[in-house]
Design an enzyme around this catalytic site. Structure first.
Site, mmCIF file in Angstrom:
data_model
loop_
_atom_site.group_PDB
_atom_site.id
_atom_site.type_symbol
_atom_site.label_atom_id
_atom_site.label_comp_id
_atom_site.label_asym_id
_atom_site.label_seq_id
_atom_site.Cartn_x
_atom_site.Cartn_y
_atom_site.Cartn_z
ATOM 1 N N GLY A 188 0.856 -1.188 0.000
ATOM 2 C CA GLY A 188 0.000 0.000 0.000
ATOM 3 C C GLY A 188 0.889 1.233 0.000
ATOM 4 O O GLY A 188 2.110 1.143 -0.199
ATOM 5 N N ALA A 274 3.650 -3.682 6.853
ATOM 6 C CA ALA A 274 2.908 -2.464 6.471
ATOM 7 C C ALA A 274 1.569 -2.875 5.861
ATOM 8 O O ALA A 274 1.295 -2.625 4.689
ATOM 9 C CB ALA A 274 3.733 -1.634 5.483
ATOM 10 N N VAL A 275 0.754 -3.554 6.687
ATOM 11 C CA VAL A 275 -0.499 -4.119 6.170
ATOM 12 C C VAL A 275 -1.731 -3.324 6.609
ATOM 13 O O VAL A 275 -2.834 -3.854 6.644
ATOM 14 C CB VAL A 275 -0.647 -5.604 6.581
ATOM 15 C CG1 VAL A 275 0.404 -6.466 5.906
ATOM 16 C CG2 VAL A 275 -0.590 -5.767 8.099
ATOM 17 N N HIS A 445 3.195 28.536 -19.357
ATOM 18 C CA HIS A 445 4.190 27.742 -20.074
ATOM 19 C C HIS A 445 5.594 28.186 -19.666
ATOM 20 O O HIS A 445 5.834 29.385 -19.553
ATOM 21 C CB HIS A 445 4.013 27.933 -21.581
ATOM 22 C CG HIS A 445 5.068 27.226 -22.378
ATOM 23 N ND1 HIS A 445 5.048 25.856 -22.556
ATOM 24 C CD2 HIS A 445 6.182 27.683 -23.004
ATOM 25 C CE1 HIS A 445 6.100 25.506 -23.268
ATOM 26 N NE2 HIS A 445 6.816 26.598 -23.555
HETATM 27 P P1 AMP Z 1 -2.644 0.494 3.256
HETATM 28 O O1 AMP Z 1 -4.000 0.022 3.733
HETATM 29 O O2 AMP Z 1 -2.676 1.472 2.125
HETATM 30 O O3 AMP Z 1 -1.745 0.893 4.383
HETATM 31 O O4 AMP Z 1 -1.954 -0.783 2.610
HETATM 32 C C1 AMP Z 1 -1.792 -1.998 3.243
HETATM 33 C C2 AMP Z 1 -1.554 -3.035 2.149
HETATM 34 O O5 AMP Z 1 -1.215 -4.256 2.767
HETATM 35 C C3 AMP Z 1 -2.784 -3.277 1.270
HETATM 36 O O6 AMP Z 1 -2.400 -3.238 -0.072
HETATM 37 C C4 AMP Z 1 -3.224 -4.666 1.676
HETATM 38 O O7 AMP Z 1 -3.809 -5.399 0.616
HETATM 39 C C5 AMP Z 1 -1.910 -5.304 2.102
HETATM 40 N N1 AMP Z 1 -2.087 -6.396 3.013
HETATM 41 C C6 AMP Z 1 -2.981 -6.509 4.024
HETATM 42 N N2 AMP Z 1 -2.831 -7.697 4.669
HETATM 43 C C7 AMP Z 1 -1.804 -8.353 4.052
HETATM 44 C C8 AMP Z 1 -1.122 -9.601 4.252
HETATM 45 N N3 AMP Z 1 -1.506 -10.441 5.205
HETATM 46 N N4 AMP Z 1 -0.097 -9.911 3.423
HETATM 47 C C9 AMP Z 1 0.310 -9.043 2.447
HETATM 48 N N5 AMP Z 1 -0.297 -7.872 2.211
HETATM 49 C C10 AMP Z 1 -1.324 -7.513 2.998
#
Ligand code: AMP
Ligand code: FAD
Length: 466
Positions: A188, A274-275, A445
């Site tokens: 993300g 960072a999930v 421009h």
């Molecule tokens: P954000 O919500 O923008 O901070 O991004 C978090 C990212 O982590 C998102 O793209 C989710 O799809 C991803 N994400 C959440 N859980 C997991 C996981 N278990 N493994 C890998 N990616 C994940």
């Protein structure tokens, strides 16, 4: 008689802005926050200023300068033999920036007569708040209105518990050396920005993302372009990747993950989790929704009259500017002004990588699923004089407009200064502008904004430079 007209819990961009606006509107206001800085002193600014937006952008800028000197300066005729990095100096600069900005909020509190109360706040019924100071002493204060702005914390993964080698975003903003191999779970905004910082400084970065699509909320066309650019920069992005286990031996992290092809192992020196982020709701006895965020109405009021909640703790886009807007709206609502709900559909989204990504309004996918007839206009920065002069020509501006009414429905930009260029689009959409309005607007421009003008012309089939 209560102690204050308003008490705000949390001094992040939602809470401190709400507190300042309340005080400006003549209400006696206090703002409680338990955050301590690196010197263990109470600090204002929340996640955003201390361990979020500001330190990440500070390191993104420092790492960009290094990357530029290393990879791009020669093309400008600038030679820089013996280039090296001093991570300690980079962090010192970061802390200086944080200090100036957080002290700035303290000055604003003083100027506007907001009382800063350091300590942990707990709602203790009937508009009362129990505050535990850092020395353990407690006091109870009452207010006519309470604004909860307690923000959010990084989501933790049971399969990747934090330690010296496995860190969250806060840990990743503080690495004291460049990890040779860096893994990141989650691609993300936060994962990509932190990955870009350390990749530019020399880490070999691998991102593991659970979803099948890259940057699922962005325009598909732009997401593909950015994915290609990141690949060129050396960042590896594995989609459909589910991390199932991690272990640390002799400072090396083994990450086990599965994708469509089966089970894989990634060996890294540091791993960033960072999930996503989760709301801080401990000690607050207010109704939560099914996702654990505080439930509020369109004026950000909870089920309990006079108790409001704003910012990350109520969910929606977890962005600093979203929380600040809610803060102003709630302050004005409490003061008895006629207020409108925050326009969430006009929220700008930005990812500060190279190329920067910024958008506002609808994506093509949203327009298709809503059955709205739209026309797309697109202009590449490669055809923009100012982008050529800078040497950074990646990306484009894409605009979607309602085919019948000509109204601008979505603007999606990737490229140099997309984060700044999007402001014009936010204004245009907020003012319900048409493509013709944008076409008639004179753009100086040579500027990058000419790409937005040309994309608007492209919607009408009247592009000049493409
Ligand atoms: P954000 O919500 O923008 O901070 O991004 C978090 C990212 O982590 C998102 O793209 C989710 O799809 C991803 N994400 C959440 N859980 C997991 C996981 N278990 N493994 C890998 N990616 C994940
Ligand atoms: P916060 O900023 O989290 O502030 C809440 C405060 O309340 C904290 O200081 C907390 O310690 C305090 N608190 C919590 N509970 C209590 C309690 N019981 N008593 C006392 N105090 C309490 N957003 C953007 O818009 N742009 C970006 O570029 C951006 N970059 C980011 C980069 C990173 C690495 C991270 C982690 C986040 C980033 N964000 C960005 C998100 C942004 O930081 C948040 O959306 C924003 O800080 C939310 O503001 P808030 O006021 O709701 O909460």
């Amino acid at each position: 008689m209560t102690d204050y007209n308003v008490i705000v819990i949390g001094a992040g961009p939602a809470g401190y802005v709400a507190a300042i606006r309340c005080a400006q509107l003549g209400m006696t206001t206090a703002c409680i926050d338990h955050r301590l800085n690196a010197e263990q002193k109470p600090v204002l600014g929340g996640t955003c200023l201390n361990v979020g937006c500001i330190p990440s952008k500070t390191l993104l800028d420092s790492s960009h300068h290094y990357y530029f000197m290393q990879k791009q300066a020669a093309a400008h005729g600038i030679k820089c033999d013996g280039l090296s990095i001093d991570i300690a100096a980079m962090h010192a600069r970061k802390f200086k920036v944080i200090k100036i900005l957080t002290h700035g909020i303290a000055s604003l509190f003083k100027k506007n007569k907001v009382t800063h109360i350091p300590g942990n706040a707990r709602l203790s019924g009937d508009k009362q708040i129990e505050i535990t100071a850092h020395d353990g002493s407690t006091q109870i204060l009452s207010a006519d209105n309470i604004i909860i702005a307690t923000g959010s914390s990084p989501v933790q993964m049971p399969v990747a518990p934090l330690n010296e080698n496995i860190v969250d975003s806060t840990g990743a903003l503080a690495f004291d050396t460049v990890p040779p191999r860096l893994g990141i779970i989650g691609a993300g905004a936060i994962g990509l920005e932190l990955g870009s910082v350390w990749s530019r400084l020399g880490s070999k970065v691998t991102l593991l993302e659970a979803l099948p699509d890259f940057l699922v909320h962005a325009d598909r066309h732009i997401a593909r372009v950015v994915q290609g650019e990141l690949k060129k920069q050396g960042l590896k992005i594995h989609l459909n990747a589910q991390v199932t286990a991690t272990s640390v031996h002799s400072q090396e992290v083994t990450v086990t993950y599965t994708d469509k092809k089966g089970e894989h192992t990634l060996l890294v020196d540091k791993l960033i989790v960072a999930v996503g982020r989760q709301p801080n709701t401990t000690d607050l006895e207010v109704p939560l929704n099914t996702q654990g965020f505080i439930s509020v109405d369109t004026h950000c009021q909870t089920d309990i009259p006079g108790i409001y909640a704003i910012g990350d703790v109520i969910g929606g886009p977890m962005l600093a500017h979203k929380g600040s807007e809610e803060g102003v709206m709630v302050a004005e609502h409490i003061a008895g002004h006629k207020t409108h709900a925050v326009s969430y559909e006009m929220m700008p989204y930005i990812v500060y990588i190279t190329p920067e990504i910024a958008w506002v309004g609808k994506t093509e996918a949203q327009l298709k699923s809503a059955g709205i007839a739209y026309t797309v206009g697109q202009f590449p920065f490669a055809a923009c004089g100012r982008a050529r002069a800078s040497g950074d020509i990646s990306g484009m501006v894409r605009i979607m407009a309602d085919t019948q009414s000509d109204r601008i429905l979505g603007v999606h930009i990737c490229g140099l200064s997309a984060s700044e260029l999007i402001a014009e689009a936010v204004l245009a959409i907020t003012l319900k502008s048409t493509i013709e309005d944008l076409v008639k607007t004179i753009h100086a421009h040579p500027t990058l904004s000419e790409a937005t003008h040309e994309a608007a012309l492209a919607v009408k089939g009247r592009m000049i430079h493409g």
